[in-house]
Scaffold this motif. Structure first.
Motif, PDB file in Angstrom:
ATOM      1  N   TYR A 137       0.847  -1.184   0.000  1.00  0.00           N
ATOM      2  CA  TYR A 137       0.000   0.000   0.000  1.00  0.00           C
ATOM      3  C   TYR A 137       0.887   1.240   0.000  1.00  0.00           C
ATOM      4  CZ  TYR A 137      -3.310  -3.435   1.852  1.00  0.00           C
ATOM      5  OH  TYR A 137      -4.094  -4.551   2.044  1.00  0.00           O
ATOM      6  N   LEU A 138       0.763   2.102  -0.998  1.00  0.00           N
ATOM      7  CA  LEU A 138       1.466   3.386  -0.992  1.00  0.00           C
ATOM      8  C   LEU A 138       0.582   4.360  -0.228  1.00  0.00           C
ATOM      9  CD1 LEU A 138       2.738   1.731  -3.350  1.00  0.00           C
ATOM     10  CD2 LEU A 138       3.404   3.939  -4.290  1.00  0.00           C
ATOM     11  N   ARG A 139       0.999   4.702   0.990  1.00  0.00           N
ATOM     12  CA  ARG A 139       0.151   5.468   1.908  1.00  0.00           C
ATOM     13  C   ARG A 139       0.059   6.945   1.545  1.00  0.00           C
ATOM     14  NH1 ARG A 139       3.599   2.736   5.608  1.00  0.00           N
ATOM     15  NH2 ARG A 139       4.444   4.774   6.176  1.00  0.00           N
ATOM     16  N   GLN A 140       1.074   7.468   0.864  1.00  0.00           N
ATOM     17  CA  GLN A 140       1.078   8.866   0.433  1.00  0.00           C
ATOM     18  C   GLN A 140       1.462   8.909  -1.036  1.00  0.00           C
ATOM     19  OE1 GLN A 140       3.703  11.392   2.691  1.00  0.00           O
ATOM     20  NE2 GLN A 140       3.136  10.469   4.630  1.00  0.00           N
ATOM     21  N   ALA A 141       1.058   9.978  -1.711  1.00  0.00           N
ATOM     22  CA  ALA A 141       1.497  10.174  -3.092  1.00  0.00           C
ATOM     23  C   ALA A 141       3.017  10.321  -3.090  1.00  0.00           C
ATOM     24  CB  ALA A 141       0.845  11.419  -3.678  1.00  0.00           C
ATOM     25  N   PRO A 142       3.684   9.837  -4.129  1.00  0.00           N
ATOM     26  CA  PRO A 142       5.141   9.971  -4.190  1.00  0.00           C
ATOM     27  C   PRO A 142       5.571  11.430  -4.172  1.00  0.00           C
ATOM     28  CG  PRO A 142       4.351   8.453  -5.873  1.00  0.00           C
ATOM     29  CD  PRO A 142       3.150   9.123  -5.278  1.00  0.00           C
ATOM     30  N   ARG A 143       6.736  11.669  -3.575  1.00  0.00           N
ATOM     31  CA  ARG A 143       7.317  13.015  -3.576  1.00  0.00           C
ATOM     32  C   ARG A 143       8.724  12.919  -4.121  1.00  0.00           C
ATOM     33  NH1 ARG A 143       6.629  15.150   1.988  1.00  0.00           N
ATOM     34  NH2 ARG A 143       4.899  13.739   1.980  1.00  0.00           N
ATOM     35  N   LEU A 144       9.144  13.950  -4.819  1.00  0.00           N
ATOM     36  CA  LEU A 144      10.484  13.996  -5.397  1.00  0.00           C
ATOM     37  C   LEU A 144      11.487  14.325  -4.301  1.00  0.00           C
ATOM     38  CD1 LEU A 144      11.930  13.667  -8.110  1.00  0.00           C
ATOM     39  CD2 LEU A 144      11.681  16.126  -8.439  1.00  0.00           C
ATOM     40  N   SER A 145      12.530  13.509  -4.190  1.00  0.00           N
ATOM     41  CA  SER A 145      13.509  13.667  -3.120  1.00  0.00           C
ATOM     42  C   SER A 145      14.926  13.551  -3.673  1.00  0.00           C
ATOM     43  CB  SER A 145      13.286  12.571  -2.066  1.00  0.00           C
ATOM     44  OG  SER A 145      14.321  12.583  -1.101  1.00  0.00           O
ATOM     45  N   PRO A 146      15.842  14.366  -3.125  1.00  0.00           N
ATOM     46  CA  PRO A 146      17.245  14.224  -3.530  1.00  0.00           C
ATOM     47  C   PRO A 146      17.945  13.097  -2.754  1.00  0.00           C
ATOM     48  CG  PRO A 146      17.020  16.052  -2.010  1.00  0.00           C
ATOM     49  CD  PRO A 146      15.628  15.520  -2.254  1.00  0.00           C
ATOM     50  N   ARG A 147      17.256  12.529  -1.755  1.00  0.00           N
ATOM     51  CA  ARG A 147      17.843  11.485  -0.898  1.00  0.00           C
ATOM     52  C   ARG A 147      17.074  10.172  -1.061  1.00  0.00           C
ATOM     53  NH1 ARG A 147      17.080  13.146   4.562  1.00  0.00           N
ATOM     54  NH2 ARG A 147      18.491  11.461   5.091  1.00  0.00           N
ATOM     55  N   LEU A 148      17.711   9.069  -0.671  1.00  0.00           N
ATOM     56  CA  LEU A 148      17.107   7.737  -0.769  1.00  0.00           C
ATOM     57  C   LEU A 148      16.036   7.478   0.286  1.00  0.00           C
ATOM     58  CD1 LEU A 148      20.316   5.603  -1.386  1.00  0.00           C
ATOM     59  CD2 LEU A 148      18.393   5.861  -2.950  1.00  0.00           C
ATOM     60  N   VAL A 149      15.995   8.294   1.302  1.00  0.00           N
ATOM     61  CA  VAL A 149      15.084   8.061   2.417  1.00  0.00           C
ATOM     62  C   VAL A 149      14.415   9.378   2.804  1.00  0.00           C
ATOM     63  CG1 VAL A 149      16.922   8.309   4.132  1.00  0.00           C
ATOM     64  CG2 VAL A 149      14.904   6.992   4.697  1.00  0.00           C
ATOM     65  N   LEU A 150      13.136   9.294   3.161  1.00  0.00           N
ATOM     66  CA  LEU A 150      12.407  10.471   3.621  1.00  0.00           C
ATOM     67  C   LEU A 150      12.601  10.638   5.125  1.00  0.00           C
ATOM     68  CD1 LEU A 150       9.026   9.882   1.727  1.00  0.00           C
ATOM     69  CD2 LEU A 150      10.882  11.428   1.065  1.00  0.00           C
ATOM     70  N   SER A 151      12.512  11.860   5.594  1.00  0.00           N
ATOM     71  CA  SER A 151      12.593  12.092   7.037  1.00  0.00           C
ATOM     72  C   SER A 151      11.308  11.563   7.681  1.00  0.00           C
ATOM     73  CB  SER A 151      12.755  13.580   7.339  1.00  0.00           C
ATOM     74  OG  SER A 151      11.546  14.264   7.065  1.00  0.00           O
ATOM     75  N   LEU A 152      11.381  11.253   8.981  1.00  0.00           N
ATOM     76  CA  LEU A 152      10.185  10.778   9.678  1.00  0.00           C
ATOM     77  C   LEU A 152       9.063  11.804   9.614  1.00  0.00           C
ATOM     78  CD1 LEU A 152      11.554   8.867  12.804  1.00  0.00           C
ATOM     79  CD2 LEU A 152      10.454   7.944  10.769  1.00  0.00           C
ATOM     80  N   GLY A 153       9.405  13.084   9.659  1.00  0.00           N
ATOM     81  CA  GLY A 153       8.390  14.134   9.557  1.00  0.00           C
ATOM     82  C   GLY A 153       7.714  14.144   8.194  1.00  0.00           C
ATOM     83  N   ASP A 154       8.512  14.017   7.128  1.00  0.00           N
ATOM     84  CA  ASP A 154       7.956  14.021   5.773  1.00  0.00           C
ATOM     85  C   ASP A 154       7.066  12.812   5.511  1.00  0.00           C
ATOM     86  OD1 ASP A 154       9.119  16.407   5.036  1.00  0.00           O
ATOM     87  OD2 ASP A 154      10.817  15.475   3.993  1.00  0.00           O
TER      88      ASP A 154
END
Length: 166
Positions: A137-154
């Motif tokens: 399940y993709l819980r959020q729409a994808p976001r463009l990131s310069p890093r391999l991992v999102l922050s816990l806040g994001d």
């Protein structure tokens, strides 16, 4: 306007995937934020394995003068059903504690049982188990990131929610 659960910018065509989509998916460099073993629903049912991950929907090649990839990433829940015969290994001696997937493989069981064997190979861990299949399940729409991992806040913290974004 786009269909619910799709994201044209990232190339995402649906928000929920299953083991039927295995050949279209990839988990290389996907980060596991959390792991949960959930008891089966009935007395004789097998447990489930839930992974809270940052799923990489698409890698974007750099456009000069940029030198690094950017990535479309979506916080996701990967759920394996009817899990058994779990074995694994962790080796973080002198390494940063991070569960990053190198490959996720599916193979026919050597003893010809109905359920396949799954093998999650990480950079510093290894996990093998049997499961009848999975749903992601993709819980959020994808976001463009310069890093391999999102922050816990994001990513909205840790979650094992089995709901997909609309």
């Amino acid at each position: 306007m786009h269909e619910l659960g799709t994201h044209p910018e990232s190339g995402l065509t649906k928000n929920t995937w299953t083991d039927a989509d295995f050949d279209e998916m990839g988990w290389h460099e996907v980060t596991i934020h959390g792991m949960c073993v959930q008891p089966g629903a009935g007395d004789d049912s097998l447990p489930r394995l839930l992974l809270d991950i940052d799923y990489i929907v698409r890698w974007v090649h750099p456009v000069p003068p940029k030198k690094h990839f950017s990535l479309w990433i979506a916080p996701s829940t990967l759920v394996f059903e009817d899990v058994r015969d779990v074995e694994g290994d962790l080796d973080f001696k002198g390494m940063a504690l991070s569960l990053d997937i190198d490959h996720l493989r599916r193979s026919t069981a050597e003893d010809k049982r109905d359920e396949p064997q799954w093998h999650i190979e990480g950079h510093y861990f290894d996990l093998k188990f049997r499961a009848t299949g999975y749903r992601q399940y993709l819980r959020q729409a994808p976001r463009l990131s310069p890093r391999l991992v999102l922050s816990l806040g994001d990513r909205g913290g840790l979650s094992f929610a089995e709901t997909a974004f609309e």
